[in-house]
Scaffold this motif. Structure first.
Motif, PDB file in Angstrom:
ATOM      1  N   LEU A 161       0.853  -1.179   0.000  1.00 58.11           N
ATOM      2  CA  LEU A 161       0.000   0.000   0.000  1.00 58.11           C
ATOM      3  C   LEU A 161       0.892   1.232   0.000  1.00 58.11           C
ATOM      4  O   LEU A 161       1.756   1.384   0.872  1.00 58.11           O
ATOM      5  CB  LEU A 161      -0.913   0.001   1.227  1.00 58.11           C
ATOM      6  N   LEU A 162       0.689   2.113  -0.978  1.00 58.27           N
ATOM      7  CA  LEU A 162       1.548   3.275  -1.154  1.00 58.27           C
ATOM      8  C   LEU A 162       0.736   4.560  -1.113  1.00 58.27           C
ATOM      9  O   LEU A 162      -0.356   4.637  -1.712  1.00 58.27           O
ATOM     10  CB  LEU A 162       2.281   3.210  -2.505  1.00 58.27           C
ATOM     11  N   TYR A 163       1.257   5.556  -0.418  1.00 62.44           N
ATOM     12  CA  TYR A 163       0.779   6.920  -0.528  1.00 62.44           C
ATOM     13  C   TYR A 163       1.964   7.740  -1.017  1.00 62.44           C
ATOM     14  O   TYR A 163       2.894   8.028  -0.267  1.00 62.44           O
ATOM     15  CB  TYR A 163       0.283   7.451   0.823  1.00 62.44           C
ATOM     16  N   ASN A 164       1.953   8.055  -2.312  1.00 60.78           N
ATOM     17  CA  ASN A 164       3.132   8.696  -2.910  1.00 60.78           C
ATOM     18  C   ASN A 164       2.744   9.775  -3.915  1.00 60.78           C
ATOM     19  O   ASN A 164       3.486  10.045  -4.855  1.00 60.78           O
ATOM     20  CB  ASN A 164       4.005   7.639  -3.595  1.00 60.78           C
ATOM     21  N   LYS A 165       1.587  10.394  -3.710  1.00 54.99           N
ATOM     22  CA  LYS A 165       1.112  11.401  -4.676  1.00 54.99           C
ATOM     23  C   LYS A 165       1.452  12.834  -4.249  1.00 54.99           C
ATOM     24  O   LYS A 165       1.175  13.770  -4.975  1.00 54.99           O
ATOM     25  CB  LYS A 165      -0.404  11.261  -4.857  1.00 54.99           C
ATOM     26  N   HIS A 166       2.018  12.996  -3.060  1.00 57.52           N
ATOM     27  CA  HIS A 166       2.359  14.327  -2.563  1.00 57.52           C
ATOM     28  C   HIS A 166       3.876  14.469  -2.531  1.00 57.52           C
ATOM     29  O   HIS A 166       4.579  13.545  -2.090  1.00 57.52           O
ATOM     30  CB  HIS A 166       1.781  14.539  -1.161  1.00 57.52           C
ATOM     31  N   PRO A 167       4.428  15.579  -2.999  1.00 56.24           N
ATOM     32  CA  PRO A 167       5.903  15.707  -3.060  1.00 56.24           C
ATOM     33  C   PRO A 167       6.585  15.670  -1.705  1.00 56.24           C
ATOM     34  O   PRO A 167       7.774  15.348  -1.628  1.00 56.24           O
ATOM     35  CB  PRO A 167       6.103  17.062  -3.766  1.00 56.24           C
ATOM     36  N   GLU A 168       5.874  16.016  -0.619  1.00 56.59           N
ATOM     37  CA  GLU A 168       6.513  16.057   0.691  1.00 56.59           C
ATOM     38  C   GLU A 168       6.233  14.826   1.537  1.00 56.59           C
ATOM     39  O   GLU A 168       6.979  14.544   2.478  1.00 56.59           O
ATOM     40  CB  GLU A 168       6.052  17.305   1.463  1.00 56.59           C
ATOM     41  N   TRP A 169       5.168  14.089   1.228  1.00 55.60           N
ATOM     42  CA  TRP A 169       4.751  12.975   2.078  1.00 55.60           C
ATOM     43  C   TRP A 169       4.903  11.653   1.344  1.00 55.60           C
ATOM     44  O   TRP A 169       4.646  11.550   0.152  1.00 55.60           O
ATOM     45  CB  TRP A 169       3.305  13.135   2.524  1.00 55.60           C
ATOM     46  N   TYR A 170       5.324  10.629   2.089  1.00 59.88           N
ATOM     47  CA  TYR A 170       5.441   9.278   1.522  1.00 59.88           C
ATOM     48  C   TYR A 170       5.090   8.272   2.613  1.00 59.88           C
ATOM     49  O   TYR A 170       5.548   8.381   3.759  1.00 59.88           O
ATOM     50  CB  TYR A 170       6.864   9.014   1.021  1.00 59.88           C
ATOM     51  N   GLN A 171       4.250   7.307   2.265  1.00 58.87           N
ATOM     52  CA  GLN A 171       3.888   6.246   3.191  1.00 58.87           C
ATOM     53  C   GLN A 171       3.850   4.927   2.439  1.00 58.87           C
ATOM     54  O   GLN A 171       3.288   4.845   1.352  1.00 58.87           O
ATOM     55  CB  GLN A 171       2.522   6.506   3.831  1.00 58.87           C
ATOM     56  N   GLU A 172       4.459   3.915   3.021  1.00 60.60           N
ATOM     57  CA  GLU A 172       4.464   2.589   2.410  1.00 60.60           C
ATOM     58  C   GLU A 172       4.271   1.546   3.497  1.00 60.60           C
ATOM     59  O   GLU A 172       4.887   1.605   4.556  1.00 60.60           O
ATOM     60  CB  GLU A 172       5.783   2.342   1.679  1.00 60.60           C
ATOM     61  N   LEU A 173       3.390   0.607   3.220  1.00 60.63           N
ATOM     62  CA  LEU A 173       3.180  -0.543   4.091  1.00 60.63           C
ATOM     63  C   LEU A 173       3.130  -1.773   3.200  1.00 60.63           C
ATOM     64  O   LEU A 173       2.394  -1.799   2.212  1.00 60.63           O
ATOM     65  CB  LEU A 173       1.879  -0.406   4.884  1.00 60.63           C
ATOM     66  N   TYR A 174       3.917  -2.800   3.524  1.00 61.39           N
ATOM     67  CA  TYR A 174       3.925  -3.986   2.676  1.00 61.39           C
ATOM     68  C   TYR A 174       4.225  -5.227   3.498  1.00 61.39           C
ATOM     69  O   TYR A 174       4.768  -5.169   4.605  1.00 61.39           O
ATOM     70  CB  TYR A 174       4.955  -3.836   1.545  1.00 61.39           C
ATOM     71  N   ILE A 175       3.865  -6.357   2.923  1.00 66.49           N
ATOM     72  CA  ILE A 175       4.253  -7.665   3.462  1.00 66.49           C
ATOM     73  C   ILE A 175       4.851  -8.470   2.326  1.00 66.49           C
ATOM     74  O   ILE A 175       4.297  -8.514   1.221  1.00 66.49           O
ATOM     75  CB  ILE A 175       3.064  -8.399   4.125  1.00 66.49           C
ATOM     76  N   ASN A 176       5.995  -9.057   2.579  1.00 69.07           N
ATOM     77  CA  ASN A 176       6.673  -9.925   1.609  1.00 69.07           C
ATOM     78  C   ASN A 176       6.694 -11.333   2.179  1.00 69.07           C
ATOM     79  O   ASN A 176       7.342 -11.586   3.196  1.00 69.07           O
ATOM     80  CB  ASN A 176       8.099  -9.438   1.354  1.00 69.07           C
ATOM     81  N   TRP A 177       5.972 -12.245   1.522  1.00 72.02           N
ATOM     82  CA  TRP A 177       5.899 -13.627   2.002  1.00 72.02           C
ATOM     83  C   TRP A 177       6.888 -14.456   1.200  1.00 72.02           C
ATOM     84  O   TRP A 177       6.632 -14.816   0.058  1.00 72.02           O
ATOM     85  CB  TRP A 177       4.484 -14.176   1.839  1.00 72.02           C
ATOM     86  N   GLU A 178       8.024 -14.750   1.832  1.00 75.13           N
ATOM     87  CA  GLU A 178       9.095 -15.438   1.112  1.00 75.13           C
ATOM     88  C   GLU A 178       8.906 -16.948   1.078  1.00 75.13           C
ATOM     89  O   GLU A 178       9.116 -17.581   0.040  1.00 75.13           O
ATOM     90  CB  GLU A 178      10.452 -15.130   1.764  1.00 75.13           C
ATOM     91  N   LEU A 179       8.577 -17.566   2.217  1.00 73.33           N
ATOM     92  CA  LEU A 179       8.471 -19.011   2.307  1.00 73.33           C
ATOM     93  C   LEU A 179       7.192 -19.381   3.044  1.00 73.33           C
ATOM     94  O   LEU A 179       6.812 -18.739   4.021  1.00 73.33           O
ATOM     95  CB  LEU A 179       9.671 -19.610   3.058  1.00 73.33           C
ATOM     96  N   THR A 180       6.510 -20.431   2.569  1.00 71.81           N
ATOM     97  CA  THR A 180       5.366 -20.970   3.285  1.00 71.81           C
ATOM     98  C   THR A 180       5.816 -22.078   4.228  1.00 71.81           C
ATOM     99  O   THR A 180       6.891 -22.662   4.065  1.00 71.81           O
ATOM    100  CB  THR A 180       4.326 -21.535   2.305  1.00 71.81           C
TER     101      THR A 180
END
Length: 387
Positions: A161-180
Motif C-alpha cells: 500500500l503506497l501513498y506517494n502522490k504528494h511531493p513532501e509525504w510518503y507512506q508505504e506498508l507492505y508484506i513480503n511472504w518469502e516461504l510458506t
C-alpha cells in the motif's frame, strides 16, 4: 514457487473481465558490481557480487488498474549459484541455543535466480495498492536494510500500500511472504512500514521492519524466531542553490532492535539500541556522508552488519547521474573502522548501470463526438477517432 503461481492465477481474473485500453512491453536491466571483501568473516562474508538483474513485463492497463505479467532474473557472472548465508554474515544462527552447528536454516537455501513477476496495481486518487509481485526498492535507511539485498531480492511477493502522490509525504506498508510453512521449512515473511515527511531541505522518517519465522501447521524445533528493527532518521538541512554545495545537512538516526533467536523459550528477547550521527554534503550528482555510530546489543538482521559493533566510523561517497533519457549510473565508495577500539576496518565498492525501455504493443482508439455548423446554420454531428 507455490506463492507466485497462486498469485498468477488470481491476477488473470481481472484481466479476463477487463476492457483493456493499452498494452506495452517494459524491460529494465541492472548491471551491478558489489564488492564486500574489505572486512573480516565474523562480521560479513567477504564476497563480490557481479552480474545483472533483468526484469521484463507486459503491462495491461484498464482505467486505474494495471496488470503486469513477466519474469525477473538474477544473472550472476562466473558464479553458478548464490546462497543466502554467503551474504548474511555473522554467527547468529550457529550460536543460538538449541541449534547444532550442522543444522540447516533458510540461509542455507539458494537464491531463486528466475521467478515470475505477476503484479496487479490499482491507482487511486491518493493511494496505490499492489497485489502480487512488487519491486523491492523501498527507501529504507541502511541501518535497517543493507544494500546487498537489492541484488539478491530484486522483487517480492505479497501486497503493498503506497501513498506517494504528494511531493513532501510518503507512506508505504507492505508484506513480503518469502516461504510458506512446509514439513521441512518454516514460514518466512517480512512486514515493512515507512513514513516520511520532507519539508524543504529537511526530512524525518519513521521506519519499522519485522521479520518472522515459524509456522503452526508444521511446527519445527527450534519453534520460532523474530526480529524487529525500528529507526527514526531525522535530517536538518539547508539548500544552497547558488554555491558549490547545493545542500548541507546533519542527520541523526536512533535505532532500536528486538531479537528473539531460534529458541524454545519465547521469553528470551534481546534488546538493542544505538544512534548514528552523520554530516551530509551534496553537490548536484555527488554526495559525501561521514558519521559515527555507538550502539549496544544491536541486531538488525538485514541491516548494516557493522551496527552490531559498539562503535564504527565511516565516510561514504556516491555519484548518481543520468546517461541520457533511459540510462542511470550510480557509483559508491564507502569505508571506515569498527569495533570497541575501532581496530577493524571495512571497505565497500558498488556500481550500478540501469537501463529502461518500453514499447507500446496496443492502444485502444477512442471516439470523440463534436458538432459543426453546415452552410444553413444547422448542427451536424461527426466523430473523430483518437489514439
Amino acid at each position: 514457487m507455490r506463492i507466485q503461481f497462486t498469485v498468477f492465477l488470481l491476477a488473470l481474473l481481472p484481466l479476463a473481465a477487463a476492457d483493456v485500453q493499452s498494452a506495452s512491453m517494459n524491460v529494465q536491466n541492472t548491471g551491478y558490481v558489489k564488492n564486500m571483501e574489505g572486512s573480516d568473516f565474523s562480521t560479513r562474508t567477504p564476497r563480490t557480487l557481479f552480474g545483472n538483474v533483468l526484469l521484463g513485463t507486459i503491462d495491461f492497463a484498464q482505467q486505474q488498474n494495471t496488470l503486469q505479467l513477466g519474469a525477473i532474473g538474477i544473472i550472476p557472472f562466473d558464479e553458478p549459484y548464490l546462497i543466502w548465508g554467503d551474504y548474511h554474515g555473522g554467527r547468529r544462527f550457529d550460536e543460538s541455543a538449541g541449534r547444532s552447528t550442522t543444522e540447516k536454516t533458510e540461509y542455507d537455501r539458494p537464491v531463486q535466480l528466475i521467478q515470475p513477476f505477476v503484479s496487479y496495481r490499482f491507482e487511486g486518487k491518493h493511494n496505490d495498492f499492489v497485489f502480487g509481485s512488487f519491486r523491492s526498492e523501498h527507501p529504507w535507511h541502511e541501518l535497517i536494510k543493507y544494500d546487498v539485498y537489492e541484488f539478491l531480492r530484486p522483487a517480492e511477493t505479497g501486497f503493498q500500500l503506497l501513498y506517494n502522490k504528494h511531493p513532501e509525504w510518503y507512506q508505504e506498508l507492505y508484506i513480503n511472504w518469502e516461504l510458506t510453512n512446509q514439513p521441512d521449512q518454516k514460514e518466512n515473511f517480512h512486514v515493512g512500514s515507512i513514513s516520511s515527511w520532507k519539508p524543504g531541505a529537511a526530512s524525518v522518517s519513521a521506519q519499522i521492519f519485522y521479520l518472522h519465522r515459524g509456522g503452526g501447521e508444521y511446527p519445527q524445533k527450534p519453534m520460532v524466531s523474530e526480529n524487529i528493527s525500528a529507526a527514526l532518521p531525522v535530517q536538518l538541512g539547508m539548500a544552497l542553490p547558488f554555491s558549490f554545495l547545493t545542500r548541507v545537512a546533519v542527520e541523526s538516526v536512533p535505532l532500536y532492535t528486538l531479537d528473539e533467536p531460534d529458541r524454545e523459550d519465547k521469553s528470551t528477547w534481546n534488546n538493542g539500541k544505538g544512534v548514528l550521527n552523520s554530516l551530509i554534503l551534496e553537490n548536484r550528482h555527488h554526495t559525501i556522508k561521514t558519521g559515527y555510530w555507538t550502539g549496544e546489543k544491536v541486531y538488525a538482521e538485514e541491516g548494516l552488519p557493522f551496527s552490531k559493533a559498539a562503535r564504527f566510523a565511516y565516510i561514504d561517497y556516491e555519484l548518481k547521474t543520468k546517461l541520457g533519457q533511459t540510462t542511470e549510473l550510480l557509483i559508491r565508495f564507502s569505508g571506515g573502522a569498527f569495533g570497541d577500539s575501532l581496530s577493524k576496518s571495512f571497505i565497500d565498492q558498488k556500481m550500478i548501470l540501469r537501463w529502461r525501455g518500453n514499447l507500446t504493443l496496443f492502444q485502444q482508439k477512442t471516439a470523440v463526438t463534436t458538432q459543426k455548423l453546415d452552410s444553413s446554420g444547422q448542427a451536424e454531428n461527426y466523430t473523430i477517432p483518437q489514439e
